[in-house]
Design an enzyme around this catalytic site. Structure first.
Site, PDB file in Angstrom:
ATOM      1  N   ASP A 136     -23.230  12.603  -4.400  1.00 21.28           N
ATOM      2  CA  ASP A 136     -22.743  13.978  -4.529  1.00 21.28           C
ATOM      3  C   ASP A 136     -21.829  14.407  -3.384  1.00 21.28           C
ATOM      4  OD1 ASP A 136     -24.072  14.353  -6.895  1.00 21.28           O
ATOM      5  OD2 ASP A 136     -25.854  15.239  -5.974  1.00 21.28           O
ATOM      6  N   GLU A 146      -6.032   6.631  -2.510  1.00 19.36           N
ATOM      7  CA  GLU A 146      -6.048   5.582  -1.484  1.00 19.36           C
ATOM      8  C   GLU A 146      -6.491   4.240  -2.065  1.00 19.36           C
ATOM      9  OE1 GLU A 146      -5.502   4.832   1.901  1.00 19.36           O
ATOM     10  OE2 GLU A 146      -4.116   6.489   1.584  1.00 19.36           O
ATOM     11  N   TYR A 169      -4.194  14.433  -2.945  1.00 14.50           N
ATOM     12  CA  TYR A 169      -4.627  13.668  -1.763  1.00 14.50           C
ATOM     13  C   TYR A 169      -5.728  14.393  -0.998  1.00 14.50           C
ATOM     14  CZ  TYR A 169      -3.757   9.969   1.672  1.00 14.50           C
ATOM     15  OH  TYR A 169      -3.859   8.866   2.492  1.00 14.50           O
ATOM     16  N   HIS A 201       0.838  -1.204   0.000  1.00 15.00           N
ATOM     17  CA  HIS A 201       0.000   0.000   0.000  1.00 15.00           C
ATOM     18  C   HIS A 201       0.870   1.251   0.000  1.00 15.00           C
ATOM     19  CE1 HIS A 201      -3.653   2.339   1.369  1.00 15.00           C
ATOM     20  NE2 HIS A 201      -2.683   3.147   1.782  1.00 15.00           N
ATOM     21  N   GLU A 202       1.837   1.309   0.916  1.00 17.47           N
ATOM     22  CA  GLU A 202       2.671   2.506   1.022  1.00 17.47           C
ATOM     23  C   GLU A 202       3.540   2.697  -0.208  1.00 17.47           C
ATOM     24  OE1 GLU A 202       1.730   4.425   3.126  1.00 17.47           O
ATOM     25  OE2 GLU A 202       0.703   3.059   4.487  1.00 17.47           O
ATOM     26  N   HIS A 206      -9.824   7.912   3.052  1.00 11.12           N
ATOM     27  CA  HIS A 206      -9.788   6.485   3.369  1.00 11.12           C
ATOM     28  C   HIS A 206     -11.170   5.862   3.352  1.00 11.12           C
ATOM     29  CE1 HIS A 206      -6.221   8.324   5.264  1.00 11.12           C
ATOM     30  NE2 HIS A 206      -5.622   7.278   4.741  1.00 11.12           N
ATOM     31  N   HIS A 232       1.714   4.266  -3.058  1.00 13.98           N
ATOM     32  CA  HIS A 232       1.565   5.729  -2.997  1.00 13.98           C
ATOM     33  C   HIS A 232       2.699   6.401  -3.774  1.00 13.98           C
ATOM     34  CE1 HIS A 232      -1.914   6.475  -0.563  1.00 13.98           C
ATOM     35  NE2 HIS A 232      -1.457   5.816   0.484  1.00 13.98           N
TER      36      HIS A 232
END
Length: 548
Positions: A442, A386, A377, A362-363, A450, A366
């Site tokens: 909306d 994310e 972000y 995951h990191e 997240h 990024h």
């Protein structure tokens, strides 16, 4: 924070690591793994598939693009004060190149002005993808507002979010803000310090240089023989240094894993071991967290290179850095562009390091997003940022084929973030975590990134596996759709390739959910054809999360 030194000139070695079971932890930036896809082969027609470029081939394409930026700007009809700055390039098997540019105006960076030029092998421009359709022009580049006023407002905003030691690392810079509405002259102030949960602070605040009005703000920190704590026996790439060994992987760009020794600053110190047998599988051995982080980084590198053809985070063959043992009782992990590194806390009681496969992937992802689409972000683009990390963390975990941490569509299941055996996030029905969004509406752009990521995570599951109830790798899923329609999955491996092509060739910093749908449809069309089952499956999955 700063990056560490590169590849040591030493002998590379590999050692097997022994391991023990999972532990509890908590982290805001986690992502998790994935399971078997539901259908067929994932191979796409070769003509639209990105080719694997060597570092020298990529460098040559970048040099060619840099040498012709003036001509390209003229071809695109840009104004006399606009210039292009080459950021990245992707080349397809049929010779098509997708060159990503940043833009300047009168020498000032244009935030939200990025664009991608899609050029045929013949050199003819086929199309252009722009972050904004607005004409980049301002009446004057002379600011009415003093930079100190913009800085003061930004520090005050950081303090209002309970950031400690909030201060500007350098004076605000003048920019052209073009990410929304009519382009205006603005200041970008970057405020450091520490966020209230212990994460480093890098608040970017954009202020109108004429009125002092806040135009936008976002966080730049994106929260990420021995024994592994989570993954059983694993193989590590290490290097011989002096009379011992270091966690430096020469096969993967010189990726290093360093020890912060529970500090919140500094580059970290190298781990060393006399016999190249690392860790005990227990959190009280400082090497154990390093084993997991180093292993996760290697798996992620291998996935991007072997499956998607990307050689390292930036595509340039250079390794990043993993830093473990950040702070005291820090229950998080994060990616930081400024040090080109992943950083992991040890969790509550310093006994639950956040270093499982999915967190590492995951990191690291990024970093890939930053080097490509650079999805801002915040708002819907932040949710997509994310989700991209969740999607590829899932892909990496499945691709690892690790018997101790099998693939699934649960996010953070290994680290028991809630203390009761439940995962951090669910891809089949994101709202099961009590916070994430199943479908677009909306208000999606107002949600925490997240939680708005749930929309794309849900899309990924539907596109891969389809709707309804099923069991995969021993886990039961039951995925609904926004309108009750039935969605047939096209297979996880195909969806991974579609998302990656969309990310690297069609998404820009401002991409929202509607634009993400368009980008993935273009990618599916490139890879499989406009009338293919894959393109139809992508569209049906978006309808299933109310993005039409």
């Amino acid at each position: 924070m700063s990056n560490t030194s590169g590849i040591p000139r030493s002998t590379r070695t590999r050692r097997t690591m022994a391991a023990s079971g999972a532990v509890a932890a908590a982290a805001a930036l986690l992502a998790t793994g994935l399971t078997t896809g539901s259908a067929g082969a994932a191979d796409a027609p070769s003509s639209a598939t990105a080719v694997k470029l060597s570092a020298s081939q990529r460098a040559e394409l970048l040099r060619d693009a840099n040498s012709s930026t003036v001509k390209t700007a003229s071809t695109l009809g840009l104004g006399a004060q606009e210039k292009l700055v080459v950021k990245d390039v992707v080349k397809d098997a049929d010779g098509t190149t997708h060159t990503r540019y940043e833009r300047t105006y009168a020498g000032l960076p244009v935030l939200g002005g990025d664009l991608i030029v899609h050029e045929a092998k013949s050199g003819k421009v086929k199309s252009v993808t722009k972050a904004t359709k607005a004409t980049i022009k301002v009446a004057s580049t002379k600011a009415k507002l003093a930079p100190s006023a913009a800085e003061k407002a930004a520090v005050k905003a950081a303090q209002a979010d309970d950031a400690k030691l909030a201060k500007a690392e350098k004076a605000p810079r003048k920019v052209i803000w073009a990410a929304s509405g009519t382009p205006v002259l603005a200041y970008e102030a970057i405020i450091g310090g520490v966020q209230k949960d212990g994460t480093p602070n890098e608040l970017h605040r954009i202020t109108d240089a004429a009125t002092g009005k806040k135009l936008f703000e976002y966080q730049g920190i994106e929260n990420g023989t021995g024994a592994s704590q989570y993954s059983g026996e694993v193989e590590l790439g290490t290097s011989k240094e002096g009379s011992g060994y270091a966690l430096t992987d020469a096969d993967r760009g010189g990726h290093q894993t360093l020890d912060l020794k529970n500090s919140e600053s500094g580059e970290g110190q190298a781990f060393s071991d006399d016999d190249d047998k690392w860790g005990t599988g227990q959190a009280d051995d400082p090497q154990t967290a390093a084993v997991d982080a180093h292993y996760g980084a290697a798996l992620t590198w291998d996935y991007y290179k072997s499956v998607l053809g990307r050689d390292g985070i930036k595509g340039d063959g250079q390794g990043a850095t993993s830093r473990v043992h950040y702070g005291q009782n820090y229950s998080n992990a994060f990616w930081d562009d400024s040090c080109f590194c992943m950083t992991y806390g040890d969790g509550e009681g310093n006994t639950h390091p956040l270093t499982s496969i999915d967190v590492a992937a995951h990191e690291m992802t990024h970093g890939v997003t930053s080097a490509t689409a650079n999805l801002t972000y915040s708002g819907e683009s932040g949710g997509l940022n994310e989700a991209t990390s969740d999607i590829f963390a899932t892909a990496v975990e499945f691709n690892a084929k690790n018997s101790e941490d099998v693939g699934d569509y649960l996010i953070g299941e290994e680290i028991d973030i809630n203390g009761d055996g439940t995962p951090l996030r669910y891809m089949d029905k994101p709202s099961k975590d009590g916070r994430s969004l199943d479908n677009w509406d909306d208000n999606a752009g107002d949600a925490d990134v997240h939680h708005s990521s749930g929309i794309a995570n849900h899309w990924f599951y539907l596109a891969s596996e389809g709707s309804g109830s099923k069991e995969i790798n021993g886990v039961t899923y039951d995925s609904p759709t926004a309108d009750g329609s039935k969605v047939e999955g096209i297979g996880r491996e195909k969806v991974e390739k579609i998302w990656f092509k969309a990310l690297t060739t069609y998404m820009t910093s401002n991409t929202d959910y509607a634009a993400a749908r368009e980008a993935t449809l273009k990618a599916a069309t490139d890879l499989y054809g406009a009338d293919s089952a894959e393109a139809k499956g992508v569209d049906a999955a978006w309808a299933g999360v109310n993005v039409k």
